[in-house]
Design an enzyme around this catalytic site. Structure first.
Site, PDB file in Angstrom:
ATOM      1  N   ASP A  21       0.640  -1.097  -0.092  1.00 61.74           N
ATOM      2  CA  ASP A  21      -0.036  -0.093  -0.007  1.00 61.74           C
ATOM      3  C   ASP A  21       0.872   1.268  -0.033  1.00 61.74           C
ATOM      4  O   ASP A  21       1.853   1.198   0.826  1.00 61.74           O
ATOM      5  CB  ASP A  21      -0.871  -0.002   1.008  1.00 61.74           C
ATOM      6  CG  ASP A  21      -2.128   0.862   1.046  1.00 61.74           C
ATOM      7  OD1 ASP A  21      -2.917   0.530   0.148  1.00 61.74           O
ATOM      8  OD2 ASP A  21      -2.409   1.791   1.606  1.00 61.74           O
TER       9      ASP A  21
ATOM     10  N   HIS B 241      10.080   4.680  -3.272  1.00 64.05           N
ATOM     11  CA  HIS B 241       9.621   4.054  -2.081  1.00 64.05           C
ATOM     12  C   HIS B 241       9.340   2.788  -2.275  1.00 64.05           C
ATOM     13  O   HIS B 241       9.825   1.641  -1.731  1.00 64.05           O
ATOM     14  CB  HIS B 241       8.182   4.957  -1.823  1.00 64.05           C
ATOM     15  CG  HIS B 241       7.219   4.875  -3.016  1.00 64.05           C
ATOM     16  ND1 HIS B 241       7.711   5.460  -4.183  1.00 64.05           N
ATOM     17  CD2 HIS B 241       5.946   4.844  -3.094  1.00 64.05           C
ATOM     18  CE1 HIS B 241       6.827   5.371  -5.003  1.00 64.05           C
ATOM     19  NE2 HIS B 241       5.705   5.217  -4.382  1.00 64.05           N
TER      20      HIS B 241
HETATM   21  P1  IMP Z   1      -3.072   1.984  -3.369  1.00 60.57           P
HETATM   22  O1  IMP Z   1      -1.766   1.543  -2.690  1.00 60.57           O
HETATM   23  O2  IMP Z   1      -3.332   1.045  -4.204  1.00 60.57           O
HETATM   24  O3  IMP Z   1      -4.192   2.399  -2.279  1.00 60.57           O
HETATM   25  O4  IMP Z   1      -2.715   3.446  -4.205  1.00 60.57           O
HETATM   26  C1  IMP Z   1      -1.577   3.873  -4.266  1.00 60.57           C
HETATM   27  C2  IMP Z   1      -2.037   5.345  -4.703  1.00 60.57           C
HETATM   28  O5  IMP Z   1      -0.926   6.083  -4.527  1.00 60.57           O
HETATM   29  C3  IMP Z   1      -1.813   5.329  -6.365  1.00 60.57           C
HETATM   30  O6  IMP Z   1      -3.012   4.935  -6.987  1.00 60.57           O
HETATM   31  C4  IMP Z   1      -1.203   6.514  -6.610  1.00 60.57           C
HETATM   32  O7  IMP Z   1      -2.323   7.463  -6.605  1.00 60.57           O
HETATM   33  C5  IMP Z   1      -0.353   6.739  -5.296  1.00 60.57           C
HETATM   34  N1  IMP Z   1       1.136   6.169  -5.738  1.00 60.57           N
HETATM   35  C6  IMP Z   1       1.677   5.339  -5.033  1.00 60.57           C
HETATM   36  N2  IMP Z   1       2.788   4.981  -5.439  1.00 60.57           N
HETATM   37  C7  IMP Z   1       2.992   5.827  -6.436  1.00 60.57           C
HETATM   38  C8  IMP Z   1       3.954   5.959  -7.399  1.00 60.57           C
HETATM   39  O8  IMP Z   1       4.967   5.476  -7.410  1.00 60.57           O
HETATM   40  N3  IMP Z   1       3.735   7.094  -8.436  1.00 60.57           N
HETATM   41  C9  IMP Z   1       2.753   7.594  -8.264  1.00 60.57           C
HETATM   42  N4  IMP Z   1       1.700   7.570  -7.665  1.00 60.57           N
HETATM   43  C10 IMP Z   1       1.745   6.758  -6.513  1.00 60.57           C
END
Ligand code: IMP
Length: 214
Positions: free
Chosen positions: A82, A197
């Protein structure tokens, strides 16, 4: 599957349906001794309860919830992550809400809407106050009820006033990486992986997995 199984590879389900993350995970695991699969490779169709997995209040909580859910369904060791963007001037928002931030505020859905909403929220913030970081928590479960192995990593930067580049996904065209001196939208994938990250968290977890006693 991305690689043929061999006796020395370890089966690993990566619990994500996000296309940006899938591309990056494939690349991060390329050449490593893992027999990688994503949910569709194991015929795990999206069920109505899936969005509820990301309703926790921390990246770690969400990562573990996703890993447990998919480990139960797939019956193989599972990795989930996440991640999100934390903007200092917004007291850490959008954080765990990064994926659906604009939507939560009635400002449209998807990456373009999120980026437009971010620019709007930071319009009055001077350059020196636009610091931000990406954060990623990776959770690994050997079995559905195992104690999760957690790794967290961050990547520092700032939010520009207009997008640069079309690589990456999510907030990447607006995220200027302090270490690279470019946005992630401009960075080739290997450069993003070096400092990101996700790159850092995955490398740290792989280190643990390949070194543990078999
Ligand atoms: P989740 O972890 O699926 O809830 O969503 C992570 C969200 O954080 C993504 O949809 C992006 O909006 C943002 N995000 C996380 N990592 C990245 C990255 O490496 N590049 C750009 N956006 C990121």
């Amino acid at each position: 599957m991305t690689s043929a199984a061999s006796p020395s590879t370890m089966k690993l389900l990566i619990a994500t349906r996000n296309q940006g993350k899938i591309r990056e995970m494939r690349d991060l695991f390329a050449g490593l001794p893992f027999d990688l699969a994503f949910p569709p490779d194991r015929f795990l169709e999206r069920l109505p309860d899936e969005p509820d997995l990301e309703r926790g209040t921390s990246f770690a909580e969400n990562a573990v919830a996703k890993a447990r859910y998919f480990a139960k369904r797939a019956g193989v060791p599972t990795l989930a992550e996440d991640s999100g963007l934390e903007v200092d001037a917004l007291e850490g928002a959008p954080g765990v809400f990064s994926a659906r931030w604009a939507q939560m505020h009635g400002a449209g859905a998807g990456d373009a809407a999120n980026n437009a909403f971010l620019l709007e929220r930071l319009a009055a913030v001077p350059d020196e106050g636009r610091t931000a970081r990406y954060r990623c928590v990776v959770a690994y479960l050997e079995t559905p009820l195992a104690k999760p192995q957690l790794v967290e990593a961050t990547c520092e930067g700032r939010i520009l006033r207009e997008p640069r580049g079309t690589a990456g996904f999510g907030y990447d065209p607006l995220f200027f990486s302090t270490e690279l001196g470019t946005t992630f939208g401009e960075a080739p994938l290997p450069a993003k992986h070096r400092v990101s990250h996700r790159g850092r968290a995955v490398r740290a977890l792989v280190e643990v997995l390949v070194r543990r006693p078999k």
